[in-house]
Structures are given as C-alpha cells and as structure tokens.
Design an enzyme around this catalytic site. Structure first.
Site: not given
Length: 409
Positions: A162, A188, A199, A281, A409
């Site tokens: 993702t 992932k 996880t 991230e 988005s």
C-alpha cells in the site's frame, strides 16, 4: 492514497533472490481494487499435505478476513491450501458487506483451484470503512490460476504493497541432516504499525515437513521477539495477519525442538520485521531500543515500548538531537518499575546519563555526532535486575504527516 514519490533511504538495494519453495506457487494481477497500473492481488497455492499456522491482530475491530482466517487456522486437512491477498481496501468496518465479500472470494477461489473453501485464507489491506469491490478480484481468478509459478514470489510481494516504498522479502536455507530446507517470506507494512499478536501482512513459506501444532508453537513464540517487537507509530491495524505455510515437499522432518530450523525461521521473521520498520512512513532512521537491568521481562518490554512509541523521542532522533531528557520522560511515564538514580542511558557507545543526572564524561558534540547515523541504538539500563528486552522503531518526520494526511485521496 498519497503517491509514493521516493523509496525509503533505509531500503535494501534490491529485492533479494528468494529460493523457490517446492509445493508453493504464486501469481499476481492488476485487478483495480483501488490502484490503477499496478498489481494489487496475489494468490499463493500450496500442495496437498501443506500445513498453515498463523497469528492475528487482537484489535477489537479486526476485519472480516482476519476473523475468517482465525476460524479456519486450527483445522487439520490433507488438502492443499490457498492464500489470496488484495491491496487498496482493508474490508474492515464494513458490516455484513465485509463478511459477504470474504465468502464470495473464498468460495470463488475454492471453485477455481479445486480446494475446499475451508482451506482458502484471505487478507485485505488498505482503506478502512469502504466496501470491498470483490467482483474485481473474482473476475481475475482464472488469470491468477493460469499464471501460477514457483518463481513468482516477488510479484506477490509487489502486489500486497500500500504505502510501502519497496517490496519486502527474506529467505534462509539451512542444512538439516545433510538435506537442505528453504524458507522464503514476504511482507507489507509501513504505517499503522504497533503489532498486538502479529503485524501488517506477512506470508512465509517453507518446504520443511512439520506438524501444524509444532509449526504454530514456533510461530507464536518467534512472533513475540520479531513482529511484536516493532513499532512505527503505536497504532495497531485491524488487518494484521502472519501466515506461515510448510509444504513438506523437501521430506525433511523438523519440529519446534529443531534448533537449526527455529534459528532460520527466526532470522527470516526478524529480517522482515526490520524491513517493515525501515519502510516506516517518512522514516529516515532505524532505531533499536534496548532495555536492560529491568525487574522483569514484562517491565523491560513496557519501558522499551514507551521509548519506541514516544513522539518526542522519535522527533528528537529525526532532528538528530541527543535529547536524553525525552528518554527519561518515557521511562518515567511507562508505569513499570524504575528508579531515577539507578538508571543509565547510552546512545550507541556514548554514555549520556547515569546516577540521576548527565554523565560527567558526556559531551554534547559526541551525542550529536552519533545521532547523524542512519542506524541509532538507544540503550537504557535500569539497574534493578537482570531482565531485558529489545524493540525496533524509526524516527518521526514530516513525511509521516504528508502520507497520512492524504491517505484516502
């Protein structure tokens, strides 16, 4: 979802060469579940006699796919098995729609592969709260089946991403009784990482021959010191799933007492867990938090988690600021036993604080210089006992906000 423009600076140079696992074949396709122009559904099919073990999120809002896997994982069946995973939609918090979608997919996979529906395991990852367009998946099942191959595991790793900036894979080959056993795994995970049982999404395959009970015992034990010992942002996913499948195709028998096999599986699981953190991230630094001298193992884990999850600690590391006061804060708030005047703090080999205050030998420039490294170790000794624990995390940067502010988005 925010478009991933850059690969994590902590990423490996390339996807590793994973040995093929006899009895396990893979395929991936573009189904358009949410993304366009990229593979987003993968299928793995295991030969008859394969066993599957797993651990799953303890989230009270876990997804329909997780609940379905949990209901099936303990069953014994000589038939083969299938694992189907989609990216882009978590199929979580979708009410009865979620259950209907899981049933539609598992029944269609069963019909396509000739497997019992009870041997079809699914996972979904992506946006929470949106119905899964499962018809886009079932429409591609024949293509998946027809392109299955033992050497397409990298495609499978790509398809389950993702916000991941790179596909994650790890492997280990080990000699047992003069014969080779192979283990290959993919994962992932990038955000919403604070595992509670498992996880993100992790799939590991081996050609070893082992009973399901023995494999489950190994997976549960090793999970605690690998995937349950990482955190990116302190948030536990609704979809966390770890499945480990043993095809038995090598005919090499192992058990939970087989130290060489256990060590190899541990290394694969730890490698994948570390890769998830390295792809946190917005991450720019890989951080090991080591706590020693605790009164108990449980206390050591509590303190390690408090440090690893602290936004103040993580932002200081991002800014390359050796702010040991934030580590002291995290220890004090954790709730586990600690004594201000007994603990010591080190950044790598740099002794920063001891005996309730900054160490007499400490120089701020030494701490600042150490913090410039991409890999940072924060070591706290509590001086209370012999227990210890280690967790792994990453720093917290503006990139994390950018990715998650635009996630839908």
């Amino acid at each position: 979802m925010a478009k991933i423009e850059h690969v994590s600076p902590l990423a490996p140079e390339r996807f590793p060469d994973l040995p093929a696992i006899k009895g396990a074949s893979f395929a991936a396709v573009e189904a358009g579940v949410k993304y366009s122009g990229r593979k987003d559904v993968m299928l793995a099919v295991l030969r008859p006699g394969s066993v599957v073990a797993g651990v799953f999120t303890k989230s009270a809002t876990r997804s329909a796919a997780v609940l379905d896997c949990q209901a099936k994982i303990g069953s014994e069946d000589s038939a083969g098995a299938a694992i189907l995973v989609n990216a882009g939609n978590a199929n979580a918090f979708t009410g009865s729609n979620g259950e209907s979608s899981v049933m539609a997919v598992t029944q269609a996979v069963a019909a396509c592969t000739g497997l019992p529906e009870t041997r079809v395991f699914t996972s979904s990852t992506g946006v929470i709260g949106e119905p899964l367009p499962h018809d886009r998946i079932t429409a591609k099942l024949d293509d998946l089946r027809d392109s299955l191959s033992e050497d397409r595991i990298e495609d499978a790793a790509e398809a389950i991403r993702t916000t991941d900036t790179f596909a994650k894979g790890a492997s280990k080959s080990v000699s047992i009784g003069g014969q080779t056993v192979n283990i290959s795994g993919i994962a992932k995970g990038s955000g919403m990482i604070a595992p509670d049982m498992a996880t993100m999404l992790v799939y590991i395959f081996t050609d070893a021959k082992i009973s399901r009970t023995e494999l489950q015992s190994l997976v549960s034990d090793l999970n605690e010191i690998t995937f349950n010992a990482i955190t990116v942002d302190s948030d536990t996913s609704t979809s966390d799933t770890l499945l480990v499948a043993a095809t038995g195709a090598s005919e090499v028998e192992v058990s939970s007492a087989s130290e060489d096999f256990k060590t190899a599986l541990h290394e694969v699981m730890r490698d994948l867990a570390h890769q998830v953190v390295r792809d946190g991230e917005g991450a720019t630094k890989f951080v090991e938090v080591k706590v020693t001298g605790a009164a108990s193992k449980a206390d050591a884990r509590i303190h390690a988690a408090a440090i690893a999850n602290s936004p103040l600690v993580k932002t200081a590391i991002a800014g390359e600021d050796p702010n040991w006061g934030r580590v002291v804060m995290a220890i004090g708030k954790s709730g586990a036993a600690a004594d201000r005047d007994l603990l010591s703090i080190r950044f790598g080999d740099v002794l920063v604080a001891e005996n309730g205050w900054v160490a007499p030998s400490y120089k701020e420039e030494d701490g600042a210089k150490y913090m410039e490294q991409q890999e940072v170790v924060v070591h706290v000794d509590l001086g209370l006992g012999d227990a210890e624990d280690t967790m792994w995390t990453c720093d917290l940067t503006h990139g994390y906000i950018t990715i998650n502010a635009d996630y839908r988005s």
